[in-house]
Design a protein around this motif. Structure first.
Motif, PDB file in Angstrom:
ATOM      1  N   GLY A  43       0.664   8.541  -6.400  1.00 41.65           N
ATOM      2  CA  GLY A  43      -0.159   7.323  -6.449  1.00 41.65           C
ATOM      3  C   GLY A  43      -1.269   7.311  -5.405  1.00 41.65           C
ATOM      4  N   ASP A  44      -1.096   8.089  -4.313  1.00 44.30           N
ATOM      5  CA  ASP A  44      -2.131   8.123  -3.279  1.00 44.30           C
ATOM      6  C   ASP A  44      -3.457   8.634  -3.840  1.00 44.30           C
ATOM      7  N   VAL A  45      -3.362   9.584  -4.790  1.00 37.95           N
ATOM      8  CA  VAL A  45      -4.587  10.137  -5.387  1.00 37.95           C
ATOM      9  C   VAL A  45      -5.269   9.092  -6.273  1.00 37.95           C
TER      10      VAL A  45
ATOM     11  N   TRP B 244       7.568  15.054   1.325  1.00 37.65           N
ATOM     12  CA  TRP B 244       8.201  13.724   1.332  1.00 37.65           C
ATOM     13  C   TRP B 244       7.211  12.612   1.634  1.00 37.65           C
ATOM     14  N   LYS B 245       6.111  12.966   2.273  1.00 38.58           N
ATOM     15  CA  LYS B 245       5.099  11.957   2.587  1.00 38.58           C
ATOM     16  C   LYS B 245       4.113  11.782   1.439  1.00 38.58           C
ATOM     17  N   TYR B 246       4.120  12.719   0.498  1.00 38.92           N
ATOM     18  CA  TYR B 246       3.130  12.682  -0.584  1.00 38.92           C
ATOM     19  C   TYR B 246       3.608  11.786  -1.707  1.00 38.92           C
TER      20      TYR B 246
ATOM     21  N   MET C   9      -5.896   3.326   5.308  1.00 43.56           N
ATOM     22  CA  MET C   9      -5.657   3.986   4.031  1.00 43.56           C
ATOM     23  C   MET C   9      -4.485   4.961   4.155  1.00 43.56           C
ATOM     24  N   ASP C  10      -3.959   5.422   3.031  1.00 39.87           N
ATOM     25  CA  ASP C  10      -2.909   6.443   3.057  1.00 39.87           C
ATOM     26  C   ASP C  10      -3.369   7.604   3.926  1.00 39.87           C
ATOM     27  N   THR C  11      -2.472   8.140   4.704  1.00 43.63           N
ATOM     28  CA  THR C  11      -2.670   9.271   5.634  1.00 43.63           C
ATOM     29  C   THR C  11      -3.491   8.892   6.870  1.00 43.63           C
TER      30      THR C  11
ATOM     31  N   ASP D 242       3.752  -1.809   9.907  1.00 46.42           N
ATOM     32  CA  ASP D 242       3.144  -0.673   9.222  1.00 46.42           C
ATOM     33  C   ASP D 242       2.753  -1.200   7.835  1.00 46.42           C
ATOM     34  N   ARG D 243       1.486  -1.544   7.674  1.00 46.92           N
ATOM     35  CA  ARG D 243       0.973  -2.419   6.611  1.00 46.92           C
ATOM     36  C   ARG D 243       1.512  -3.825   6.888  1.00 46.92           C
ATOM     37  N   SER D 244       0.974  -4.796   6.172  1.00 50.45           N
ATOM     38  CA  SER D 244       1.216  -6.173   6.596  1.00 50.45           C
ATOM     39  C   SER D 244       0.806  -7.155   5.514  1.00 50.45           C
TER      40      SER D 244
HETATM   41 MG    MG Z   1       1.992   6.625   1.721  1.00 52.31          MG
END
Ligand code: MG
Ligand code: AMP
Length: 267
Positions: free
Chosen positions: A189-191, A184-186, A59-61, A115-117
């Motif tokens: 859409g992650d929320v 910059w990493k945020y 998941m994100d993070t 990194d994801r696939s």
């Molecule tokens: Mg991300």
């Protein structure tokens, strides 16, 4: 393997040492990893077609980027083939889902890192039904076949599912919002994706159930402790490389003749 959603995300599995010890061991094991990677690369230069592919999902993070930086960062970058897979472009969407994956298969002698696939095509795509079920459902089998072919052509595949808890993701997203050096990493859409947490857990479970094959098994790595996840992935890479039983490639020239020629050179 118990259900993906129920694993102990804080766990260090059998590892009983502290975080500080973990960091020290990571550095030591990094030297071992770098030596093995150099052999893989050297053999690749000499016609050995084998390669390694590390697939990172989470998941994100969850720490995918941190593994790329801190684990792959311990080896010679010229032997690493890194690829990250985000939202597909228009062009990518106009092709089969494996089209963009095929283009990033690691060359001989390299360690590829995804990194994801291709698994996003049965994760985010399944959660949001970005294509109908009749399209994503057959993808598990298509992926297994794709990976079998890759293995047959000499690629060792290591698949890592980073298992992060809902609470820890909340902490990590909050940290990104608290620190200007992390903005910059945020991604807002992650929320939104966080709101689909249990659907994602189910999609991860289906992925593990349907694509955990003898040739390309999944490793579920507890990811709440970043230092532990990094160490675990390092060990998986070392183990895979050791099983390749790599020797230094023999000289493809006459060593004695070359020594004599070198000794005879003059300015
Ligand atoms: Mg991300
Ligand atoms: P990041 O890894 O943070 O750069 O985010 C990449 C984003 O791309 C994630 O939200 C993924 O879910 C999304 N993504 C990756 N692959 C696909 C795909 N095949 N279809 C739709 N979204 C994708």
């Amino acid at each position: 393997m118990g259900p993906f959603a129920d694993i102990d995300h804080e766990s260090c599995l059998g590892f009983t040492k502290s975080k500080a010890d973990g960091a020290e061991i990571l550095a030591q094991r990094g030297v071992v990893l770098a030596g093995l990677q150099e052999r893989l690369f050297a053999n690749g230069r000499s016609g050995d077609t084998r390669s390694v592919l590390l697939v990172l999902q989470g998941m994100d993070t969850a720490g995918k980027g941190g593994i790329v930086r801190n684990v792959m960062g311990m080896v010679d970058p010229q032997g690493v083939a890194h690829a990250s897979f985000g939202k597909p472009t228009e062009e990518e969407l106009s092709h089969d889902f494996l089209w963009r994956i095929h283009k990033q298969i690691p060359p001989a002698g390299h360690i590829g890192v995804f990194d994801r696939s291709h698994y996003e095509d049965v994760l985010v795509v399944r959660v949001h039904n970005l294509v109908p079920r009749s399209v994503w459902e057959p993808r598990y089998d298509i992926i297994n076949q794709f990976e079998d072919e890759l293995i047959a052509s000499g690629t060792v595949i290591i698949k890592v599912a980073l298992a992060l808890s809902f609470e820890e993701q909340g902490r990590r997203l909050a940290e990104r919002l608290d620190r200007p050096d992390k903005y910059w990493k945020y991604n807002p859409g992650d929320v939104d994706e966080r709101g689909f947490w249990s659907d994602y857990q189910a999609a991860y479970q289906a992925m593990l159930d349907r694509t955990d094959t003898p040739g390309a098994p999944w490793y579920v790595v507890p990811a709440n402790r970043k230092w532990y996840a990094r160490l675990a992935v390092t060990e998986l890479l070392i183990d895979a490389l050791e099983r390749l039983d790599l020797d230094w490639p023999p000289a493809d020239f006459d060593v004695e003749v070359e020594k004599a020629r070198l000794a005879a050179t003059r300015e």
